[in-house]
Design a protein around this motif. Structure first.
Motif, PDB file in Angstrom:
ATOM      1  N   ILE A 231      17.405   7.868   2.917  1.00 28.47           N
ATOM      2  CA  ILE A 231      16.404   8.629   3.680  1.00 28.47           C
ATOM      3  C   ILE A 231      15.733   7.711   4.707  1.00 28.47           C
ATOM      4  O   ILE A 231      15.330   8.152   5.789  1.00 28.47           O
ATOM      5  CB  ILE A 231      15.366   9.304   2.727  1.00 28.47           C
ATOM      6  N   TYR A 232      15.675   6.409   4.343  1.00 26.26           N
ATOM      7  CA  TYR A 232      15.093   5.426   5.288  1.00 26.26           C
ATOM      8  C   TYR A 232      15.875   5.454   6.600  1.00 26.26           C
ATOM      9  O   TYR A 232      15.292   5.539   7.679  1.00 26.26           O
ATOM     10  CB  TYR A 232      15.129   4.028   4.644  1.00 26.26           C
ATOM     11  N   ASP A 233      17.231   5.413   6.483  1.00 27.81           N
ATOM     12  CA  ASP A 233      18.070   5.392   7.690  1.00 27.81           C
ATOM     13  C   ASP A 233      17.839   6.651   8.526  1.00 27.81           C
ATOM     14  O   ASP A 233      17.740   6.595   9.751  1.00 27.81           O
ATOM     15  CB  ASP A 233      19.562   5.308   7.301  1.00 27.81           C
ATOM     16  N   VAL A 234      17.766   7.811   7.843  1.00 21.28           N
ATOM     17  CA  VAL A 234      17.610   9.080   8.559  1.00 21.28           C
ATOM     18  C   VAL A 234      16.275   9.083   9.323  1.00 21.28           C
ATOM     19  O   VAL A 234      16.239   9.411  10.519  1.00 21.28           O
ATOM     20  CB  VAL A 234      17.669  10.277   7.572  1.00 21.28           C
ATOM     21  N   ILE A 235      15.212   8.687   8.640  1.00 21.30           N
ATOM     22  CA  ILE A 235      13.883   8.711   9.279  1.00 21.30           C
ATOM     23  C   ILE A 235      13.825   7.703  10.438  1.00 21.30           C
ATOM     24  O   ILE A 235      13.350   8.004  11.535  1.00 21.30           O
ATOM     25  CB  ILE A 235      12.787   8.459   8.224  1.00 21.30           C
ATOM     26  N   GLU A 236      14.367   6.522  10.155  1.00 27.81           N
ATOM     27  CA  GLU A 236      14.387   5.466  11.183  1.00 27.81           C
ATOM     28  C   GLU A 236      15.122   5.969  12.434  1.00 27.81           C
ATOM     29  O   GLU A 236      14.642   5.815  13.563  1.00 27.81           O
ATOM     30  CB  GLU A 236      15.091   4.228  10.562  1.00 27.81           C
ATOM     31  N   ALA A 237      16.269   6.630  12.220  1.00 32.29           N
ATOM     32  CA  ALA A 237      17.085   7.125  13.339  1.00 32.29           C
ATOM     33  C   ALA A 237      16.336   8.189  14.140  1.00 32.29           C
ATOM     34  O   ALA A 237      16.549   8.339  15.334  1.00 32.29           O
ATOM     35  CB  ALA A 237      18.397   7.701  12.786  1.00 32.29           C
ATOM     36  N   CYS A 238      15.493   8.955  13.486  1.00 29.90           N
ATOM     37  CA  CYS A 238      14.749  10.013  14.188  1.00 29.90           C
ATOM     38  C   CYS A 238      13.546   9.458  14.929  1.00 29.90           C
ATOM     39  O   CYS A 238      13.198   9.913  16.014  1.00 29.90           O
ATOM     40  CB  CYS A 238      14.260  11.073  13.205  1.00 29.90           C
TER      41      CYS A 238
ATOM     42  N   HIS B  99       6.399   5.128  10.810  1.00 30.60           N
ATOM     43  CA  HIS B  99       6.737   5.595   9.463  1.00 30.60           C
ATOM     44  C   HIS B  99       6.463   4.475   8.470  1.00 30.60           C
ATOM     45  O   HIS B  99       6.478   3.296   8.833  1.00 30.60           O
ATOM     46  CB  HIS B  99       8.187   6.087   9.386  1.00 30.60           C
ATOM     47  N   GLU B 100       6.188   4.878   7.212  1.00 28.58           N
ATOM     48  CA  GLU B 100       5.945   3.857   6.174  1.00 28.58           C
ATOM     49  C   GLU B 100       6.858   4.174   4.987  1.00 28.58           C
ATOM     50  O   GLU B 100       6.385   4.424   3.884  1.00 28.58           O
ATOM     51  CB  GLU B 100       4.475   3.811   5.769  1.00 28.58           C
TER      52      GLU B 100
ATOM     53  N   LYS C 278      21.423  17.937   9.539  1.00 28.51           N
ATOM     54  CA  LYS C 278      20.458  19.029   9.410  1.00 28.51           C
ATOM     55  C   LYS C 278      19.053  18.456   9.168  1.00 28.51           C
ATOM     56  O   LYS C 278      18.070  18.932   9.726  1.00 28.51           O
ATOM     57  CB  LYS C 278      20.812  19.961   8.220  1.00 28.51           C
ATOM     58  N   ILE C 279      18.988  17.405   8.334  1.00 27.51           N
ATOM     59  CA  ILE C 279      17.673  16.818   8.043  1.00 27.51           C
ATOM     60  C   ILE C 279      17.123  16.133   9.298  1.00 27.51           C
ATOM     61  O   ILE C 279      15.923  16.189   9.578  1.00 27.51           O
ATOM     62  CB  ILE C 279      17.770  15.840   6.848  1.00 27.51           C
ATOM     63  N   LYS C 280      18.042  15.543  10.084  1.00 26.44           N
ATOM     64  CA  LYS C 280      17.601  14.913  11.341  1.00 26.44           C
ATOM     65  C   LYS C 280      17.023  15.987  12.267  1.00 26.44           C
ATOM     66  O   LYS C 280      16.005  15.791  12.926  1.00 26.44           O
ATOM     67  CB  LYS C 280      18.781  14.211  12.018  1.00 26.44           C
ATOM     68  N   TYR C 281      17.713  17.166  12.273  1.00 24.05           N
ATOM     69  CA  TYR C 281      17.228  18.269  13.110  1.00 24.05           C
ATOM     70  C   TYR C 281      15.798  18.640  12.684  1.00 24.05           C
ATOM     71  O   TYR C 281      14.906  18.795  13.515  1.00 24.05           O
ATOM     72  CB  TYR C 281      18.150  19.493  12.957  1.00 24.05           C
TER      73      TYR C 281
END
Ligand code: ADP
Length: 611
Positions: free
Chosen positions: A465-472, A489-490, A504-507
């Motif tokens: 989830i870290y990668d996904v949030i970081e990418a967004c 983000h933290e 989808k989560i990135k969206y």
């Protein structure tokens, strides 16, 4: 007949008082007769004894008087003799008046006879002394007078002894009498006590027994036995109470019967309503056993009520989707009135139902069972499908010309076909912005219709989830900075992996962060965080923006819903609706916590990766 308890108690007392009085009277009578016996004894015999004693004294003195007459002084002798004679007769007459013993009369007659001879002889003695010689008088005295004197004296003694003996016998008799009377009194007292106790016990029981019967009757009613009647036939207050009690229990049981009748009537009414409803209805208890199904449910689920009632849901209706909905409500995971949409194959054709599971609550608000209603929405689904197909087709048809428009504006803005003056540039830029907005709306519409029609492909993978949030977050940092907003983000890097479709989560994250940027003024903060909670990952996007009124908290997740007060920032109102659908596909949940003027916090949950 004694009618009241008061009269009964009074009669017991009166009876006991009568008994005590009876014993007292008997005792008084006994004492009186004893007293009288002793009195008689002293009075009668004592008088006779005194009389006899005085008579002896008198006759003895007369004897001496005769000797005085003979030897000393004639006159003195005669006088004294006469005096003593009077006294003798006085006592004799008293003795005669007091004849009490057998034989006493004869003795007195004998004394009287002998004494009168004795008196006659004294006259004869005087005659002899006067006419003849003194010697002859002395002889007469010795031979005739002296024997009679002794005879009178001994008779008097006999009288004395008779009365003494009688007195002694009377004392003995009185002793015996007093003893007999004492025993008699004891026997009568004992009998009276026995009688008193028997009567007291008998009446006390007669009063108390009905009270015990009343108590046991009341207890029996307390245990719910309303047919209980108390068999008390007395006409007193307890009898009245018992008859009131019986009529009360009769009314209670009538009331209960009428209540049961009403209940049965109400139950049959509800049953008839349930049976007549055209939507399938299934009623279960807490153990998932079916208690009722209506005609429509029999037809749709191809079951028969007589076969399924009393059996476990899964044994009779093998549908895990419906079972899950019921289980969620019974386990308290869902609201008491939970709604969802399921698809069933009826006669080999798919039919869509809106399933509503409502819990049946008891008095203590605990769940006692469920009512499941299946509402056939196949027709609505079909209309929706037509709408969705139209949207898909229209979107598809719009995409190609839109792509050309956007490409054309790009070329124009890149001065490919010559320089544009400032006015032309502004017009082309506006066309480009609107084209892009239209394109994103078309894309959103396409995505939504794909999801709703079930054509959306999901690509679940083990993801950080870290990668996904970081990418967004990274691509939006510049935009945030330009607007004077702190975006960060933290999220710890070592969070457990999630099982998601990362695009989808990135969206979703992209939509939430761009919304936050749209509705937060310069100087605001947007913070993204993530943490595990139970077997889910909880992600939150929190801003310090304008906030959302409470009435919109659930509506903004519906299609085309935008908060009225928020300035139109050019959105379509589809982003959150798509986010909700995506999250649903992940078996998660999405919601917002917000207050106008205090920012918004959008939170969603995702499943953790499980080996
Ligand atoms: P849009 O494309 O309009 O943003 P969304 O579905 O993403 O559509 O959002 C719906 C509406 O929810 C928005 O129009 C806005 O009124 C409100 N909203 C969404 N996010 C926020 C936010 N962070 N702060 C305030 N309002 C918001």
């Amino acid at each position: 007949m004694l009618r009241s308890i008061k009269a009964k108690i009074l009669s017991i007392y009166i009876f006991l008082i009568f008994l005590i009085s009876f014993i007292a009277i008997i005792s008084i009578l006994n004492l009186y007769s004893l007293n009288k016996a002793i009195d008689g004894l002293i009075a009668s015999n004592y008088k006779s004894i005194v009389a006899a004693t005085y008579m002896i004294d008198a006759v003895e003195r007369q004897d001496s008087n005769e000797l005085i007459y003979l030897e000393v002084d004639r006159d003195k002798g005669v006088r004294a003799f006469n005096d003593n004679q009077r006294e003798f007769y006085t006592w004799l007459s008293r003795a005669k008046d007091n004849i009490t013993e057998a034989g006493e009369d004869e003795i007195i007659q004998r004394i009287s006879r002998d004494y009168s001879r004795y008196v006659d002889y004294f006259s004869k003695l005087q005659e002899i002394k006067n006419t003849r010689s003194p010697g002859e008088a002395t002889v007469f005295y010795d031979n005739e007078i002296s024997p009679i004197f002794h005879s009178v004296k001994s008779s008097c003694r006999e009288l004395l002894t008779l009365n003494e003996t009688a007195m002694f016998n009377s004392k003995e008799k009185a002793n015996v009498n007093s003893k007999n009377q004492m025993y008699g009194t004891i026997v009568i007292s004992a009998l009276s006590i026995l009688l008193g106790l028997t009567v007291a016990f008998y009446f006390t029981r007669k009063i108390v027994d009905p009270i015990y019967m009343l108590i046991s009757g009341a207890r029996s009613i307390q245990e719910g036995n309303l047919s209980q009647r108390i068999d008390v036939s007395t006409k007193d207050e307890i009898g009245e109470l018992a008859s009131e009690f019986n009529s009360m229990t009769m009314r209670l049981s009538q009331y209960e019967k009428s209540n049961i009748k009403n209940l049965i009537f109400e139950k049959n009414k509800s049953l008839a309503i349930v049976k007549s409803i055209s939507d399938p209805i299934i009623v279960t208890d807490n153990d998932f056993r079916i208690t009722l199904v209506n005609k429509s449910a029999e037809n749709i689920l191809d079951i028969s009520e007589s076969e399924v009632v009393g059996r476990h849901f899964l044994e009779s209706i093998n549908n895990r989707n419906i079972f899950k909905e019921i289980k969620d409500v019974i386990d308290g995971k869902e609201n008491n009135d939970h709604t969802d949409i399921i698809t069933l194959m009826v006669s080999n054709k798919p039919r869509h139902f809106m399933i509503t599971v409502t819990s049946i609550l008891n008095d203590d608000n605990n769940i006692n069972g469920t009512v499941t209603v299946l509402q056939d929405i196949t027709h609505l689904k079909e209309v929706e499908q037509i709408k969705s197909d139209f949207v898909t087709t229209a979107s598809h048809e719009l995409r190609t010309p839109l792509t050309s428009i956007i490409m054309g504006t790009r070329l124009l803005l890149d001065n490919v076909s010559g320089d544009l003056n400032d006015d032309q540039k502004e017009i082309v830029q506006a066309i480009d912005e609107d084209g892009n907005q239209l394109m994103s709306l078309v894309n959103d519409l396409l995505d939504l219709s794909r999801i709703e029609s079930g054509r959306m492909q999901m690509d679940f993978r083990r993801t950080s989830i870290y990668d996904v949030i970081e990418a967004c977050v990274r691509p939006l940092l510049d935009i945030a900075e330009n607007r004077g907003i702190v975006l960060f983000h933290e999220v710890p890097q070592d969070l457990p992996p999630v099982y998601i479709d990362s695009n989808k989560i990135k969206y979703i994250l992209n939509n939430l962060i761009t919304n936050a940027l749209k509705f937060t003024d310069s100087g605001g903060v947007i913070k993204i965080s993530a943490r595990t909670e139970g077997d889910t990952m909880k992600v939150s996007v929190k801003d310090t923006g304008i906030g959302i009124p409470e009435e919109y908290h659930s509506a903004i997740f519906d299609k085309f819903t935008q908060v009225k007060s928020s300035a139109n920032k050019g959105g379509s109102g589809l982003g959150l609706a798509i986010a909700k659908e995506y999250i649903k596909k992940h078996d998660g949940d999405i919601w917002v916590e917000s207050e106008p003027g205090h920012g918004s916090n959008f939170v969603f949950t995702l499943p953790l990766y499980r080996g």
